[in-house]
Write a protein that holds these residues in place. Structure first.
Motif, short mmCIF file in Angstrom:
data_model
loop_
_atom_site.label_atom_id
_atom_site.label_comp_id
_atom_site.label_asym_id
_atom_site.label_seq_id
_atom_site.Cartn_x
_atom_site.Cartn_y
_atom_site.Cartn_z
N ALA A 147 0.85 -1.19 0.00
CA ALA A 147 0.00 0.00 0.00
C ALA A 147 0.89 1.24 0.00
CB ALA A 147 -0.90 0.00 1.23
N GLN A 148 0.49 2.23 -0.76
CA GLN A 148 1.26 3.48 -0.85
C GLN A 148 0.75 4.43 0.22
OE1 GLN A 148 3.81 3.24 -2.91
NE2 GLN A 148 3.00 1.24 -3.49
N LEU A 149 1.47 4.46 1.36
CA LEU A 149 0.96 5.14 2.56
C LEU A 149 1.79 6.33 2.99
CD1 LEU A 149 0.04 1.91 4.55
CD2 LEU A 149 -1.50 3.40 3.26
N GLY A 150 2.81 6.68 2.22
CA GLY A 150 3.56 7.89 2.53
C GLY A 150 4.95 7.67 3.08
N GLY A 151 5.36 6.42 3.25
CA GLY A 151 6.76 6.15 3.59
C GLY A 151 7.11 6.17 5.06
N VAL A 171 -1.09 3.11 14.10
CA VAL A 171 -0.85 1.77 13.58
C VAL A 171 0.49 1.72 12.87
CG1 VAL A 171 -3.32 1.28 13.31
CG2 VAL A 171 -2.03 2.22 11.37
N GLN A 172 1.07 0.52 12.82
CA GLN A 172 2.32 0.29 12.10
C GLN A 172 2.01 0.13 10.61
OE1 GLN A 172 5.54 0.05 13.19
NE2 GLN A 172 5.02 0.49 15.32
N ILE A 173 2.76 0.83 9.77
CA ILE A 173 2.54 0.70 8.33
C ILE A 173 3.81 0.23 7.59
CG2 ILE A 173 0.54 2.21 8.16
CD1 ILE A 173 2.39 4.47 7.30
N LYS A 174 4.75 -0.30 8.36
CA LYS A 174 5.88 -1.05 7.80
C LYS A 174 5.82 -2.46 8.37
CE LYS A 174 8.06 2.20 5.39
NZ LYS A 174 9.35 2.77 5.82
N ASN A 181 9.42 -3.21 4.80
CA ASN A 181 8.64 -2.83 3.64
C ASN A 181 7.28 -2.26 4.06
OD1 ASN A 181 10.50 -3.81 1.64
ND2 ASN A 181 9.90 -5.87 2.24
N PRO A 182 6.68 -1.44 3.20
CA PRO A 182 5.32 -0.98 3.49
C PRO A 182 4.37 -2.18 3.58
CG PRO A 182 6.31 0.33 1.73
CD PRO A 182 7.24 -0.81 1.98
N ILE A 183 3.36 -2.08 4.43
CA ILE A 183 2.39 -3.16 4.56
C ILE A 183 1.57 -3.29 3.28
CG2 ILE A 183 2.25 -3.00 7.06
CD1 ILE A 183 -0.38 -1.42 6.69
N THR A 184 0.88 -4.40 3.15
CA THR A 184 0.07 -4.65 1.96
C THR A 184 -1.27 -3.93 2.04
OG1 THR A 184 -0.99 -6.60 2.92
CG2 THR A 184 1.09 -6.95 1.72
N VAL A 185 -1.94 -3.87 0.90
CA VAL A 185 -3.29 -3.29 0.85
C VAL A 185 -4.22 -4.04 1.80
CG1 VAL A 185 -5.31 -2.92 -0.63
CG2 VAL A 185 -3.00 -2.37 -1.48
N HIS A 191 -6.10 -2.93 9.29
CA HIS A 191 -5.86 -1.86 10.26
C HIS A 191 -7.06 -0.91 10.34
CE1 HIS A 191 -1.89 -2.68 11.61
NE2 HIS A 191 -1.23 -2.27 10.53
N ILE A 192 -7.62 -0.57 9.19
CA ILE A 192 -8.78 0.32 9.19
C ILE A 192 -9.95 -0.33 9.93
CG2 ILE A 192 -10.51 1.48 7.75
CD1 ILE A 192 -7.92 2.89 7.51
N GLY A 193 -10.20 -1.61 9.62
CA GLY A 193 -11.29 -2.31 10.29
C GLY A 193 -11.10 -2.37 11.80
N ARG A 194 -9.88 -2.69 12.24
CA ARG A 194 -9.59 -2.75 13.67
C ARG A 194 -9.75 -1.38 14.32
NH1 ARG A 194 -6.12 -6.82 15.44
NH2 ARG A 194 -6.43 -5.85 17.49
N SER A 195 -9.39 -0.34 13.58
CA SER A 195 -9.51 1.02 14.12
C SER A 195 -10.97 1.44 14.28
CB SER A 195 -8.76 2.01 13.22
OG SER A 195 -7.37 1.70 13.17
N VAL A 196 -11.80 1.10 13.29
CA VAL A 196 -13.22 1.42 13.41
C VAL A 196 -13.83 0.65 14.58
CG1 VAL A 196 -15.48 1.34 12.27
CG2 VAL A 196 -13.44 2.01 10.97
N GLU A 197 -13.47 -0.61 14.74
CA GLU A 197 -13.94 -1.38 15.89
C GLU A 197 -13.50 -0.73 17.21
OE1 GLU A 197 -14.84 -6.02 15.02
OE2 GLU A 197 -12.87 -5.51 15.84
N ALA A 198 -12.26 -0.26 17.28
CA ALA A 198 -11.78 0.39 18.49
C ALA A 198 -12.57 1.67 18.77
CB ALA A 198 -10.29 0.71 18.36
N PHE A 199 -12.88 2.42 17.73
CA PHE A 199 -13.70 3.62 17.89
C PHE A 199 -15.06 3.26 18.47
CE2 PHE A 199 -17.23 5.81 15.66
CZ PHE A 199 -17.19 7.02 16.35
N LEU A 200 -15.68 2.21 17.97
CA LEU A 200 -17.00 1.81 18.45
C LEU A 200 -16.97 1.34 19.90
CD1 LEU A 200 -18.28 -0.11 15.29
CD2 LEU A 200 -18.86 2.21 15.99
N ARG A 201 -15.85 0.75 20.33
CA ARG A 201 -15.71 0.32 21.73
C ARG A 201 -15.50 1.49 22.67
NH1 ARG A 201 -12.17 -3.60 19.56
NH2 ARG A 201 -10.40 -2.36 20.30
N GLU A 202 -14.87 2.55 22.17
CA GLU A 202 -14.43 3.65 23.03
C GLU A 202 -15.26 4.92 22.82
OE1 GLU A 202 -10.25 4.10 22.23
OE2 GLU A 202 -9.93 1.92 22.31
N LEU A 203 -16.49 4.78 22.38
CA LEU A 203 -17.32 5.94 22.06
C LEU A 203 -17.37 6.95 23.19
CD1 LEU A 203 -20.42 4.24 20.38
CD2 LEU A 203 -18.63 5.56 19.25
#
Length: 258
Positions: A147-151, A171-174, A181-185, A191-203
């Motif tokens: 994934a192209q995430l900015g280095g 989150v780690q992106i290497k 190396n950069p992480i995969t798509v 990571h995005i899914g886990r982050s949204v879940e964390a948001f829902l737990r910590e409302l």
């Protein structure tokens, strides 16, 4: 199709409002409003059920692998998809640094990367929150490519859901190889899914929310995790990405239901 459609019908404009989306695209492409209108075009591509908004040139900092081939064989760079009418797009404020110098360093003069959309091999757009959070991302196009995430080594995933306090998760992106190396798509989608879940737990409710925020209440009688799909993510600053989220049903404003 007029380029202004990008700022009306695209996922990014529907997520972050047209004016903020215009500013985001201008910072991404290092251009102004006039340049954005002149460079953007809308087209249909084989295997896509929606309209793609693309440009033919991008700043040198954009990864050379982030292009697609147009109908005439020329290279195109994807900015956005038109919204697939399967549910309401979650409206968020567009996060940016509040300090003027930080904004200049991390946004207006920073090398931002193109949006990442989670597209399946079938052409279907988006992942259920459950699939993303549980790592069921192998059917995505380019799932195993970097994934192209900015280095950077880490980034923040930020969510600004209406009616709730701003959320961020680092989150780690290497990867963990010696080469870092950069992480995969697929891993980024996870990571995005886990982050949204964390948001829902910590409302945390935001006491200064607007009257319309009651339409976006999460929990019993409101929006639940099974309603949420992750369409992609945008690089809002040199150290932050925000997910593009869509419901699998419609919010009817004024009635507070989804």
């Amino acid at each position: 199709m007029s380029s202004i459609t990008l700022l009306v019908d695209g996922y990014i404009s529907q997520s972050f409002r047209s004016k903020d989306a215009e500013g985001y695209f201008c910072h991404l492409l290092k251009t102004n409003s006039s340049g954005l209108k002149q460079s953007c075009q809308a087209l249909m591509m084989p295997g896509c059920s929606d309209v793609l908004f693309v440009v033919k040139t991008v700043p040198n900092a954009i990864s050379p692998r982030s292009f697609m081939q147009g109908p005439d064989g020329g290279l195109l760079w994807l900015l956005d998809h038109s919204v697939v009418p399967t549910g309401t797009v979650v409206p968020q404020a567009l996060w940016s640094p509040q300090n003027v110098n930080d904004f200049k360093q991390y946004v207006s003069e920073a090398p931002l990367q193109l949006p990442i959309f989670f597209i399946h091999e079938t052409g279907a757009l988006g992942l259920s929150l459950s699939d993303a959070a549980n790592g069921r991302c192998h059917t995505l196009r380019e799932a195993r490519l970097q994934a192209q995430l900015g280095g950077k080594s880490t980034t923040h995933i930020r969510i600004m859901w209406p009616g709730y306090a701003d959320f961020r998760r680092q989150v780690q992106i290497k990867d963990e190889t010696a080469a870092k190396n950069p992480i995969t798509v697929a891993k980024f989608a996870h990571h995005i899914g886990r982050s949204v879940e964390a948001f829902l737990r910590e409302l945390t409710p935001n006491s200064s929310g607007s009257p319309g925020d009651h339409n976006w209440v999460i929990g019993q009688g409101g929006i639940v995790p099974a309603n949420i799909r992750i369409i992609g993510a945008i690089h809002v600053s040199a150290g932050s990405w925000m997910p593009i989220l869509q419901l699998n049903s419609y919010v009817f404003y004024g009635h507070g239901s989804a």
